[in-house]
Structures are given as C-alpha cells and as structure tokens.
Design an enzyme around this catalytic site. Sequence first.
Site, PDB file in Angstrom:
ATOM      1  N   ASP A 423     143.155  41.822   7.437  1.00 16.68           N
ATOM      2  CA  ASP A 423     144.634  42.292   7.949  1.00 16.68           C
ATOM      3  C   ASP A 423     145.296  42.824   6.488  1.00 16.68           C
ATOM      4  O   ASP A 423     144.752  42.431   5.478  1.00 16.68           O
ATOM      5  CB  ASP A 423     145.114  40.682   8.344  1.00 16.68           C
ATOM      6  CG  ASP A 423     146.814  41.191   8.278  1.00 16.68           C
ATOM      7  OD1 ASP A 423     146.937  42.005   9.090  1.00 16.68           O
ATOM      8  OD2 ASP A 423     147.516  40.273   7.757  1.00 16.68           O
ATOM      9  N   ASP A 425     149.333  43.530   5.821  1.00 20.20           N
ATOM     10  CA  ASP A 425     150.554  42.737   5.447  1.00 20.20           C
ATOM     11  C   ASP A 425     150.303  41.306   5.489  1.00 20.20           C
ATOM     12  O   ASP A 425     149.889  40.628   6.223  1.00 20.20           O
ATOM     13  CB  ASP A 425     151.621  43.039   6.362  1.00 20.20           C
ATOM     14  CG  ASP A 425     151.955  44.531   6.371  1.00 20.20           C
ATOM     15  OD1 ASP A 425     151.851  45.097   5.238  1.00 20.20           O
ATOM     16  OD2 ASP A 425     152.488  45.048   7.241  1.00 20.20           O
ATOM     17  N   ASP A 629     146.518  35.917   7.766  1.00 18.48           N
ATOM     18  CA  ASP A 629     147.507  35.128   7.385  1.00 18.48           C
ATOM     19  C   ASP A 629     148.252  34.401   8.525  1.00 18.48           C
ATOM     20  O   ASP A 629     149.325  33.604   8.482  1.00 18.48           O
ATOM     21  CB  ASP A 629     148.320  35.841   6.204  1.00 18.48           C
ATOM     22  CG  ASP A 629     149.553  36.964   6.945  1.00 18.48           C
ATOM     23  OD1 ASP A 629     148.810  37.383   7.931  1.00 18.48           O
ATOM     24  OD2 ASP A 629     150.504  36.700   6.570  1.00 18.48           O
TER      25      ASP A 629
END
Length: 683
Positions: A423, A425, A629
């Site tokens: 990922d 961001d 995250d």
Amino acid sequence: MRVESSRYIEHFGSVRINGVQRVLQLDSGAGGELYPEEAMGARKIGRDTIEDIEHRMAIVILIKNEELKIFEGVISAIPHECLMIVVSNSQRKRVDAFKMEHDILSRFCRFTRRQALIIHQKDAILAEALKQANYTEILDEKGLVRDGKSEGMVIGILLAMSQGKDYVGFVDADNYIPGAVWEYVKHYAAGFSLAKSPYAMVRVLWRYKPKISRGLYFKKWGRVSEVTNRCLNSLISTNKGFETDIIKTANAGEHAMSIGLAKMLTYGSCYAIETQELVSILEQFGGVLPITNHAAAEQGIEVIQTESINPHLHKDKGEKHLLHELLLPSLSVIYHSPLCNLPTKRLILDQLVTRECLKSDEEPPKVHIIPPPQEANIQEFSHSFEGHLRKYVVPEEGGFREQFIGTEFGRTAAKVRRVVFTDLDGTLLHPLTYSYTQALDALRLLQDKEIPIIFCSAKTRAEQEVYREELGINDPFIVENGGAIFIPKDYFSFSFAYDKVTQDYLVIELGTPYTKVRQKLKKAEEESGCRIIGFGDLSVEEVAQRTGLNLKFAELAKQREYDETFEIGADKIKMQSVLNKIEEVGLSYVHGGRFYDAMGGNDKGKAVKILAELFKQKFGEIRSIGIGDSSNDMPMLAVVDIPLLVQRPGNRWEELEIANIYHVRGVGPEGWSEAVKELVAGL
Ligand code: GDD
C-alpha cells in the site's frame, strides 16, 4: 541505561576504537532529559531504543558440559525480545547432557511464551547444510563441525544471519550471576545505539572478577586479558608510531557485533576468537594492508568498549587452560598477523616463554583461521535447514512454534522468489507527511535483490507514476483499490489476457468506470439525504486542502478512472446508513484511514491474486508479501503469504482480523523499512 560518553578515541585507518565507557546507571528511567546530556559527559539510552535493538538481536549461548542450574540462570537472564540460539557441544553418550539442556530450554520457552533455537555442534544436518553452503573449513575429518567455542560461535552467527537478525551477541553458559548476563545484553544494545557506523562491535570489560583467596577478593583484571591487551596495544602502537593503551577487551568473551561486521571477519579457532576478531578488523580496515571492503571502510568500523557494573563470576578451569588454551592462541593470532612487527613479536615471545607456554627457541603454533561467514552461501544453508527446522526450535508444540517455522525461517527459503505488494498512503508513504524517505534504504535492498515492488493503492495511475519514476520502480502496479492492473509492455515474456493497451502498459481492468461510480454515488446521496463529497465534486485546491497533498498531487489524485474517494457530510449515527445505501446502489466501499473509497466490484485482493498468478508463471514458486496499514488493505493482506501491518500515527495498529498477520513496529515507512529489512536479510 546511562553510559559515560566516549572521551578517548583511537583511529587506526577506518577503525575507530572507543576508550572504555562506564555504565553509570543500569536503568535511567522512562522520562526525557531536561539538560543536554552530552555536555554532562553521559548519554542516556531509552528503554524503547534498547528494546528495539534487542528485538533485532540474536544472543548465542555457548555451552559444553556446564552445570545445568547455571545454564538455567543464564537463559532466564536473556531479555525477552532477543532470539536465543543455544549452540552446544555437550556430551551425548552415557548421560545425554544435550538432551537435558534441550529440555530445560524448551520448558523455559513454553512458560515464558518465547521461542529459541538449540542445536548440537556435531549435528549431521548442520554439517550437511554447511557443505551445501560451501563453508567446509569449519568441518573436521569426519565431516562434522570441529570442537571449539569459536566454531560454536560461527554456527551462531550463521543461524542469526539466516534468521534475518541485525545483531549477534555472545554469552557463556557458565556464568554464575544471571544479573551480569542480563547486563551484558543491555550493554550490547546500548552500545549499538551509540555506534555511528552499521559495522560495529561492543565488547564488555568486567569491572571485577572476584576470586576466593582468604575472603572474596574483587580483582579488577584477569591475567590473560592484561597480557593480551598489552600485546594488541603494542601492535597498534608500533604500526601507528604513537603509543596507545586503548584496547582493554582483547579477550572479551562477552561481546556482540552487527551482522554486517560479523560476516566480514575471520575467526580464530577455539579460544583465539575474541582476539582474532580485533586482529581481523585491524588487518581488513586499518589501512596498512589492502582494504577488503571499501563500502564498509567508508562508513568506518567502530569498536565500543563498556565496563559492566555486575562482577563476573564463572567456573575456574585452571591454570593450564588459561595459559595454553587461552593465552597461547590469543597471542599467537597477534604474532602471526602480517601487521605484527618485530617489537611486538619480541614482546609476545617474552610473555609466552616467561609463562612457560613456549620454549625460548619456539614460535607460537599457528591457529586455524575460520573464513568470514559471508563466504558461506547463506541461501543454500537456510534452504537445507528449512525442512528440518522443527528439530531445532523450542518449544516443540503450540501455535507459537508454527508461526515461527512458517514465517521466520520460511522467509529464507532460498529458491522461492519474493514479490512485495505494498500500500502507499500510510504504509510506504508517511501518513502525515507522505514522505518515503525512511523506507529508502529498505527499498534499495529490494531493488538490489531484484524483488518486484508492486504498488497496490487507492492512488490513481497518475499519482503512482510519479512515485514509480522517483523511486526507479518499473514493476506492474495496482491502482484505485484494485480498479486496474497496469503492466509495463514486455514485462512478462509470455502472453496473458488484458483489457486494453496504452502507450506504455497492458491494462487488466477489474473496476467500474469512474463516471458510473459517480452516478451511483449521487443516487446514494439523493436516497440517503446526506452529502457525499467526492474528489470529483472538489476543485484541485479543495482536494489539496482536505488531503494535505500539494497542488500537483491533488490534481493527479483527481484523475480517477475506477474509484471515487469521498467523505460523508453526516454525523456518526447517520454515517452507517449512508454506507449501507452505497452498498444498496451496487457499490462497495473501503475506509482508507482518512477517506472512504467507493468502487464497483473490484478490490485489492482480486488484483493481487491475478498478478501473483502471472508472477508464478514468470518465476515458478513465489512467496507474496503484503504490507498495509489499514482496513482497506484487508483484501490484499488476506491473499498474500506473509501479511504485514505497519503502525498508524500514535504507534497503534489497526485491528484487522487476518490469521498470522505480523504486526510491525514503526509508523508507515519506518515499519515498512524494518519489515522489509527483516524479510530480505539472508536472501
Ligand atoms: N558450543 C560450544 N562448543 N561451547 C563451548 C565449547 C565448544 O566446543 N567449548 C567451550 N564452550 C562453552 C563453555 O561451556 C562456556 O559456556 C563458554 O563456551 C566459555 O568456555 P570456557 O571454557 O568456560 O572459557 P573460559 O571461561 O576459560 O574463557 C572465557 O572467557 C575468556 C575471557 O576471559 C571465554 O569466553 C573465552 O572465549 C574468553 O576469551
């Protein structure tokens, strides 16, 4: 811990040897400092810093027929975060001492919920793994690892390397004082935190070595150490032309090294090891002989010496052992070093003859030198070990063990290619600053090892292209939460199905076109009566304002093709009904931390699966690693072999229900970097 600042430093080429630093306080508390400590002549090393290094450190415990009670005390003193590796050369016939050591360690690990490795030095599988790794200098005529503490230590280094540890420390199993053992490991961690170079060594000087004569007498120096220190200092002094007494730890059995340094050094057989480590550093990086590794020399090699608070009390093995097995080989490796000049040779001969270790016409016998562990093919070593690991991991049962075997060692299966899906961001990019700087070193590691790095993000193609270019990544990438997979033309040499071709890419489209997603969102907005504010409703400036992106990136973020990023203009109570409405109109949504994303039918997991299949065609067997995250990474993390979760601001992890997920310490790119370094170590 609070440690005296280093006051006296000796440079020898690229080697920086720090004078002995005293430990002022074993635990310096959790709070911050109100005054600049450096100015006060001391450095405080926080508990977190120490714990973090312990987490990355393996402690190798060497044992040969020691008292089991003492061994028990030693293992109970190793800080919980460290990986314990016991290398034993204890007897197996008649009384199987090794089995007892194994049982004690296993029981201890079961009760304390930790894992450890224990191996016998004469293990046939170990010997075979070393043969496979082409590291046979350490084997005897029977094809098994030779006797010797040093040989055990090198096995420990190889195992620490194969476990992806950054540091390796050593502890003897005959230490009577568990508090001293605990302190040594703290010294190692504190020392590494102070080191300015990644090629560092921490050596502990005991403050007192008590002897029992008429009462308990706290003796400051061991006799052997005194002589070895003098000879090693003479070697440095005579090469530099300036006298020094900087070395105080020439025989320090209690010491630790960064793996970067440990794998470059040569090791003297049996008890010559600690002295030979220093000799090897001086030979390879002292600048007198040709430098063996220029990259390391540029960063410098750092030797840190610390003085312990606990006294050192261990089994006395007698005069003969001290002189013939410790002093003689220690001085011998100095004597036979190409750096050793006449005055030092004379000093050594004088010391050995006086102590009747040598006759006046004799030279010290040459010590067998073990080549640097980096000469072992660590991939082959790990690979031959992998299938047998169950034998060496304790405790024997429980999910804990399965987790360890399945991933820790599994990750080093040499022949299996890794593919990293990440990922952006909040993961590779910092959640607040969008910076990837903290992850750069780890990213370069992946690139060096030609491990594909697949972006798998809600970001648009236009946004991802910027990062791809900045980071020099040319692998396929997954845009807008699995909306499409962009594969550079000619990336895969075989043919596969795709939906469209652009100038640079073959595109597999999995999502609904953006205009359709927007239409459906409008419908949900009307039916729910709550505002749904998508990027399509906002100007570039407004997107920049809400996201914290700069104008350039805000514009790129608006170039959406498959999914809409949005916020809901409703209070918490109404929020869920709006989200339900979005599903009713035929869209799915994910929450990415700050914003929601709506899409039609696609998710990151589907895209990852398709790409993983293509990579299998390219590489054969692969092991996929997913790093995310937040909950919008769930679909990706659920389909990869090794799911990793980095921390979000506030150092907390999002709660995700995924089996075997690894919680990585560090927010965004910091955690990313740690995880990747661990994963590729030893590959
Ligand atoms: N695995 C393994 N294999 N361990 C061994 C072997 C071996 O062949 N031989 C000894 N050990 C273990 C011992 O059981 C002990 O736990 C540790 O290694 C140190 O060995 P000792 O024989 O007790 O050494 P020492 O006490 O004389 O010397 C220690 O201190 C010196 C500094 O004063 C060692 O650490 C030396 O290396 C060190 O120079």
